[in-house]
Design a protein around this motif. Structure first.
Motif, mmCIF file in Angstrom:
data_model
loop_
_atom_site.group_PDB
_atom_site.id
_atom_site.type_symbol
_atom_site.label_atom_id
_atom_site.label_comp_id
_atom_site.label_asym_id
_atom_site.label_seq_id
_atom_site.Cartn_x
_atom_site.Cartn_y
_atom_site.Cartn_z
ATOM 1 N N ALA A 154 0.846 -1.190 0.000
ATOM 2 C CA ALA A 154 0.000 0.000 0.000
ATOM 3 C C ALA A 154 0.885 1.244 0.000
ATOM 4 O O ALA A 154 1.761 1.395 0.857
ATOM 5 C CB ALA A 154 -0.907 0.006 1.221
ATOM 6 N N ALA A 155 0.655 2.121 -0.974
ATOM 7 C CA ALA A 155 1.357 3.405 -1.045
ATOM 8 C C ALA A 155 0.382 4.473 -0.554
ATOM 9 O O ALA A 155 -0.486 4.925 -1.303
ATOM 10 C CB ALA A 155 1.806 3.684 -2.474
ATOM 11 N N ILE A 156 0.525 4.878 0.697
ATOM 12 C CA ILE A 156 -0.482 5.719 1.360
ATOM 13 C C ILE A 156 -0.058 7.176 1.237
ATOM 14 O O ILE A 156 0.857 7.645 1.915
ATOM 15 C CB ILE A 156 -0.642 5.289 2.828
ATOM 16 N N LEU B 224 7.004 8.667 -2.783
ATOM 17 C CA LEU B 224 6.150 7.572 -2.338
ATOM 18 C C LEU B 224 6.020 6.468 -3.390
ATOM 19 O O LEU B 224 6.301 5.295 -3.112
ATOM 20 C CB LEU B 224 4.763 8.100 -1.966
ATOM 21 N N LEU B 225 5.576 6.802 -4.588
ATOM 22 C CA LEU B 225 5.392 5.766 -5.603
ATOM 23 C C LEU B 225 6.709 5.127 -6.029
ATOM 24 O O LEU B 225 6.774 3.891 -6.180
ATOM 25 C CB LEU B 225 4.636 6.325 -6.806
ATOM 26 N N PRO B 226 7.793 5.895 -6.207
ATOM 27 C CA PRO B 226 9.069 5.225 -6.477
ATOM 28 C C PRO B 226 9.484 4.251 -5.373
ATOM 29 O O PRO B 226 10.014 3.170 -5.661
ATOM 30 C CB PRO B 226 10.060 6.391 -6.587
ATOM 31 N N ALA B 227 9.220 4.604 -4.114
ATOM 32 C CA ALA B 227 9.563 3.701 -3.010
ATOM 33 C C ALA B 227 8.696 2.446 -3.046
ATOM 34 O O ALA B 227 9.188 1.330 -2.801
ATOM 35 C CB ALA B 227 9.395 4.416 -1.672
ATOM 36 N N ALA B 228 7.410 2.616 -3.356
ATOM 37 C CA ALA B 228 6.525 1.456 -3.453
ATOM 38 C C ALA B 228 6.932 0.561 -4.615
ATOM 39 O O ALA B 228 6.940 -0.673 -4.496
ATOM 40 C CB ALA B 228 5.073 1.908 -3.619
#
Length: 263
Positions: free
Chosen positions: A107-109, A193-197
């Motif tokens: 989950a990318a919150i 966030l999205l790159p980390a997810a």
């Protein structure tokens, strides 16, 4: 109205993006539940998928229930049995389906995860939060209870005392407190966030498909099983894994000092 859930696949990683940002991505009063269930069935049937990212468009992750739908349920025209069936056929099906999905879900919150939105995040395996994320088990603020499995999910993640504090006060906590309470595994700058997810999903997806799915299944079964039962199930799953081409490839690659090429 556009689809609630966007489905994108990049190799072995599927990204599901909630896409009603103007309403803060609610789970009721729209087509969210049937779209989630259809996407989960599609992932189950596609053996090329090794990891899923659950993300959201807009400033919020998920606002939980639609307040106008709650007003409808409170009207005299809707009976208690009607509401019970709404839950059983709706969001409770999502809880069972997403929690039991064989493929790991990250989950990318990105923002507020409120009420059923927090519980949606808890149905996932790994939670990564933007520094802007906010969390609340806020049902009590509306005079209702967690009807979607939150009373089972949240204590298993943050412990009973903290889950009780969140559920009985309905208070909102920030990303750093969520990290301290083990609600999320990491907090990153919002733009990362999205790159980390994706990086997390790719680290999972490089591994053997059978191993990924059976490890996830084993972790889920272990939550409510005795050690003896988990050991027996582990023996069965291990026997299956030992006979897969991916296991042979991994052993050979290790001996030959090269990266494995999984099927």
């Amino acid at each position: 109205m556009p689809d609630f859930l966007l489905y994108e696949q990049d190799g072995p990683v599927v990204t599901l993006t909630m896409n009603q940002p103007e309403q803060r991505n609610p789970l009721t009063g729209n087509t969210a539940i049937p779209e989630f269930l259809a996407a989960i069935d599609r992932i189950h049937d596609d053996r090329s998928v090794r990891c899923v990212i659950l993300a959201a468009n807009g400033p919020s992750f998920c606002a939980g229930g639609n307040i106008h739908e709650m007003k409808r349920q409170a009207s005299p025209e809707v009976s208690e049995m009607d509401i019970r069936q709404d839950y059983r056929r709706g969001i409770q099906r999502l809880a069972l389906s997403l929690f039991n999905l064989e493929v790991p879900v990250v989950a990318a919150i990105n923002g507020h995860a409120i009420g059923a939105g927090l519980d949606l995040a808890c149905m996932c395996d790994i939670r990564i939060a933007s520094e802007k994320a906010k969390f609340a088990e806020s049902f009590i603020k509306l005079g209702i209870i967690p009807g979607d499995g939150g009373a089972w999910l949240l204590p298993r993640i943050v412990g009973m005392s903290r889950a009780a504090e969140m559920a009985l006060t309905g208070d909102t906590i920030g990303a750093r407190q969520a990290l301290d309470w083990n609600l999320v595994s990491r907090v990153v700058p919002h733009e990362e966030l999205l790159p980390a997810a994706r990086a997390m999903a790719n680290r999972i997806a490089v591994n053997a498909a059978h191993g990924i799915r059976l490890t996830k299944r084993l972790l889920r079964e272990a939550i409510h099983s005795r050690l003896s039962e988990v050991l027996e199930l582990s023996a069965v799953y291990q026997a299956v894994c030992h006979k897969t081409p991916d296991h042979s490839e991994a052993v050979n690659a290790f001996l030959e000092k090269r990266a494995p090429a999984f099927s």
